[in-house]
Design a protein around this motif. Structure first.
Motif, PDB file in Angstrom:
ATOM      1  N   LEU A   1       0.820  -1.216   0.000  1.00 38.25           N
ATOM      2  CA  LEU A   1       0.000   0.000   0.000  1.00 38.25           C
ATOM      3  C   LEU A   1       0.850   1.261   0.000  1.00 38.25           C
ATOM      4  N   SER A   2       1.942   1.229   0.741  1.00 34.99           N
ATOM      5  CA  SER A   2       2.778   2.427   0.807  1.00 34.99           C
ATOM      6  C   SER A   2       3.723   2.544  -0.378  1.00 34.99           C
ATOM      7  N   GLY A   3       3.778   1.489  -1.215  1.00 37.57           N
ATOM      8  CA  GLY A   3       4.648   1.556  -2.390  1.00 37.57           C
ATOM      9  C   GLY A   3       6.065   1.114  -2.120  1.00 37.57           C
ATOM     10  N   ARG A   4       6.357   0.532  -0.950  1.00 35.70           N
ATOM     11  CA  ARG A   4       7.727   0.117  -0.644  1.00 35.70           C
ATOM     12  C   ARG A   4       8.104  -1.193  -1.317  1.00 35.70           C
ATOM     13  N   LEU A   5       7.079  -2.031  -1.658  1.00 36.30           N
ATOM     14  CA  LEU A   5       7.363  -3.354  -2.216  1.00 36.30           C
ATOM     15  C   LEU A   5       6.775  -3.477  -3.617  1.00 36.30           C
ATOM     16  N   PRO A   6       7.448  -4.168  -4.509  1.00 36.42           N
ATOM     17  CA  PRO A   6       6.857  -4.431  -5.831  1.00 36.42           C
ATOM     18  C   PRO A   6       5.699  -5.414  -5.687  1.00 36.42           C
TER      19      PRO A   6
ATOM     20  N   GLU B   1      -8.493   7.797 -10.103  1.00 33.23           N
ATOM     21  CA  GLU B   1      -9.512   7.683  -9.056  1.00 33.23           C
ATOM     22  C   GLU B   1     -10.551   6.645  -9.417  1.00 33.23           C
ATOM     23  N   GLU B   2     -10.899   6.546 -10.702  1.00 32.97           N
ATOM     24  CA  GLU B   2     -11.856   5.527 -11.134  1.00 32.97           C
ATOM     25  C   GLU B   2     -11.301   4.127 -10.920  1.00 32.97           C
ATOM     26  N   LEU B   3     -10.018   3.961 -11.183  1.00 31.20           N
ATOM     27  CA  LEU B   3      -9.402   2.661 -10.924  1.00 31.20           C
ATOM     28  C   LEU B   3      -9.420   2.334  -9.432  1.00 31.20           C
ATOM     29  N   ARG B   4      -9.144   3.276  -8.595  1.00 32.93           N
ATOM     30  CA  ARG B   4      -9.184   3.055  -7.141  1.00 32.93           C
ATOM     31  C   ARG B   4     -10.592   2.683  -6.689  1.00 32.93           C
ATOM     32  N   ASN B   5     -11.561   3.396  -7.208  1.00 37.18           N
ATOM     33  CA  ASN B   5     -12.944   3.111  -6.829  1.00 37.18           C
ATOM     34  C   ASN B   5     -13.375   1.717  -7.290  1.00 37.18           C
ATOM     35  N   ALA B   6     -12.759   1.218  -8.387  1.00 38.04           N
ATOM     36  CA  ALA B   6     -13.107  -0.107  -8.903  1.00 38.04           C
ATOM     37  C   ALA B   6     -12.362  -1.215  -8.177  1.00 38.04           C
ATOM     38  N   GLY B   7     -11.519  -0.857  -7.206  1.00 39.87           N
ATOM     39  CA  GLY B   7     -10.833  -1.882  -6.416  1.00 39.87           C
ATOM     40  C   GLY B   7      -9.394  -2.133  -6.792  1.00 39.87           C
ATOM     41  N   ALA B   8      -8.776  -1.209  -7.512  1.00 43.89           N
ATOM     42  CA  ALA B   8      -7.363  -1.399  -7.853  1.00 43.89           C
ATOM     43  C   ALA B   8      -6.512  -1.330  -6.571  1.00 43.89           C
ATOM     44  N   GLU B   9      -5.650  -2.324  -6.440  1.00 46.57           N
ATOM     45  CA  GLU B   9      -4.825  -2.400  -5.231  1.00 46.57           C
ATOM     46  C   GLU B   9      -3.468  -1.720  -5.424  1.00 46.57           C
ATOM     47  N   VAL B  10      -2.910  -1.844  -6.606  1.00 46.87           N
ATOM     48  CA  VAL B  10      -1.615  -1.220  -6.895  1.00 46.87           C
ATOM     49  C   VAL B  10      -1.729  -0.579  -8.268  1.00 46.87           C
ATOM     50  N   ILE B  11      -1.235   0.662  -8.388  1.00 43.17           N
ATOM     51  CA  ILE B  11      -1.314   1.408  -9.649  1.00 43.17           C
ATOM     52  C   ILE B  11       0.048   2.037  -9.908  1.00 43.17           C
ATOM     53  N   SER B  12       0.403   2.063 -11.167  1.00 49.11           N
ATOM     54  CA  SER B  12       1.617   2.769 -11.581  1.00 49.11           C
ATOM     55  C   SER B  12       1.289   3.635 -12.791  1.00 49.11           C
ATOM     56  N   PHE B  13       1.935   4.799 -12.878  1.00 50.52           N
ATOM     57  CA  PHE B  13       1.774   5.732 -13.985  1.00 50.52           C
ATOM     58  C   PHE B  13       3.138   5.863 -14.642  1.00 50.52           C
ATOM     59  N   ASN B  14       3.259   5.257 -15.823  1.00 49.35           N
ATOM     60  CA  ASN B  14       4.573   5.135 -16.458  1.00 49.35           C
ATOM     61  C   ASN B  14       5.567   4.515 -15.458  1.00 49.35           C
ATOM     62  N   SER B  15       6.590   5.215 -15.060  1.00 53.80           N
ATOM     63  CA  SER B  15       7.564   4.647 -14.124  1.00 53.80           C
ATOM     64  C   SER B  15       7.387   5.163 -12.701  1.00 53.80           C
ATOM     65  N   ALA B  16       6.217   5.746 -12.393  1.00 58.79           N
ATOM     66  CA  ALA B  16       5.968   6.281 -11.054  1.00 58.79           C
ATOM     67  C   ALA B  16       4.949   5.420 -10.335  1.00 58.79           C
ATOM     68  N   ARG B  17       5.262   5.067  -9.111  1.00 63.37           N
ATOM     69  CA  ARG B  17       4.333   4.289  -8.294  1.00 63.37           C
ATOM     70  C   ARG B  17       3.290   5.255  -7.712  1.00 63.37           C
TER      71      ARG B  17
ATOM     72  N   VAL C   1       0.569   6.333  -5.128  1.00 62.70           N
ATOM     73  CA  VAL C   1       0.147   6.090  -3.742  1.00 62.70           C
ATOM     74  C   VAL C   1      -0.880   7.160  -3.377  1.00 62.70           C
ATOM     75  N   THR C   2      -1.256   7.191  -2.115  1.00 65.18           N
ATOM     76  CA  THR C   2      -2.308   8.123  -1.682  1.00 65.18           C
ATOM     77  C   THR C   2      -1.884   9.578  -1.819  1.00 65.18           C
ATOM     78  N   SER C   3      -0.591   9.832  -1.761  1.00 63.27           N
ATOM     79  CA  SER C   3      -0.119  11.219  -1.849  1.00 63.27           C
ATOM     80  C   SER C   3       0.320  11.613  -3.256  1.00 63.27           C
ATOM     81  N   THR C   4       0.019  10.798  -4.236  1.00 66.50           N
ATOM     82  CA  THR C   4       0.469  11.077  -5.606  1.00 66.50           C
ATOM     83  C   THR C   4      -0.285  12.290  -6.176  1.00 66.50           C
ATOM     84  N   TYR C   5       0.436  13.134  -6.872  1.00 65.95           N
ATOM     85  CA  TYR C   5      -0.164  14.298  -7.525  1.00 65.95           C
ATOM     86  C   TYR C   5       0.247  14.292  -9.003  1.00 65.95           C
ATOM     87  N   ILE C   6      -0.597  14.966  -9.844  1.00 65.62           N
ATOM     88  CA  ILE C   6      -0.330  15.085 -11.278  1.00 65.62           C
ATOM     89  C   ILE C   6      -0.457  16.559 -11.643  1.00 65.62           C
TER      90      ILE C   6
END
Length: 296
Positions: free
Chosen positions: A164-169, A196-212, A214-219
């Protein structure tokens, strides 16, 4: 000793003088012989005591016959004593065994009952002690099982919090989404809505290109594309999500959803692929919280 014979009265003075001279010569010869023998012995002793070489005459000591005889006698006496002691020890052991076996036979009925009661009491105490040890063993095994279960739970929690915190692959079923902008810039707000739609659908781990993600991610928008958690990216954008593949795909491609908005508003190409193995190797360091504290 040299005996001097007395002169006979019938002999003449000349005969006596001649006899005396002969006797005197004989004594002188005997004296010289003894003196020569003494000189020879002294010479031999002197040659043996030669101090120039630092050696002394070797005196050979003959083996004492009495000492060997005494040693032989001592060995015989010692062997006899050892044999006698062994015989006494065996005799004592036999007597002790006979006394022990016959001790119960000599006891009276009351004494036998007393011995039986004492034996029964001792057996009861041993049984009680065995039961106590069995209870302790069971308690220890239970504690060990609890400790093992606690360690297992702690390990699972560590893995969960690490993901959840992004420390582990992480890897698992999910979807891979590809968004390619054409003639119009895809803004950060729409891409954030897609996450956000992916999170609402139950996504457990998400990556955007090479960025993990997490809850504090901004775009954030830029002229050349998007910045995600400080990383500059440009189209095409690849978003990977681990979760139920059908739910994740429906969350993107639902009518009037974020997928339709990307296509209609930004004329972008959106491709969603379900897969049984989505692997996200991107990790990030855990965030250091300044104000939040755990509740004790």
């Amino acid at each position: 000793m040299t005996e001097h014979s007395a002169p006979h009265e019938e002999e003449s003075p000349h005969g006596n003088a001649e006899q005396h001279q002969n006797s005197q010569r004989f004594d002188d010869a005997e004296y010289r012989g003894e003196a020569r023998s003494r000189r020879d012995r002294r010479r031999r002793h002197h040659s043996s005591d030669n101090t120039d070489t630092g050696s002394f005459p070797m005196v050979r000591k003959r083996p004492s016959r009495s000492a060997s005889v005494n040693a032989k006698r001592a060995r015989i006496v010692t062997s006899v004593l050892v044999g006698l002691l062994c015989a006494l020890l065996g005799f004592g052991y036999v007597v002790q065994v006979r006394n022990t076996s016959s001790s119960y036979e000599s006891l009276s009925e009351d004494e036998l009952v007393r011995v039986l009661d004492e034996t029964s009491t001792q057996v009861d105490k041993l049984e009680q002690r065995r039961n106590e040890l069995n209870r302790q063993l069971t308690s220890i095994q239970s504690a060990a099982d609890k400790q093992k279960e606690a360690e297992k739970i702690a390990q699972q929690n560590a893995q969960t919090s690490g993901i959840l915190s992004g420390r582990l692959p992480a890897e698992g079923k999910g979807v891979t989404i590809s968004v390619s902008q054409r003639d119009k810039h895809v803004d950060a707000a729409t891409m954030f809505t897609l996450i956000e739609e992916l999170r609402n659908a139950g996504a457990e781990v998400i990556s955007f290109n090479s960025a993990r993600v997490v809850t504090s991610t901004y775009i954030k928008d830029t002229k050349n594309g998007l910045i995600v958690d400080g990383n500059q990216f440009s189209s095409p954008y690849t978003i990977k999500a681990i979760g139920n593949p059908s739910d994740l795909q429906n969350a993107i491609q639902i009518a009037g959803g974020v997928g339709s908005r990307l296509k209609v508003t930004f004329n972008a190409s959106v491709n969603v692929v379900q897969t049984d193995s989505v692997k996200i190797d991107e990790v990030r360091q855990p965030q250091q919280y300044q104000y939040a504290r755990t509740v004790e």
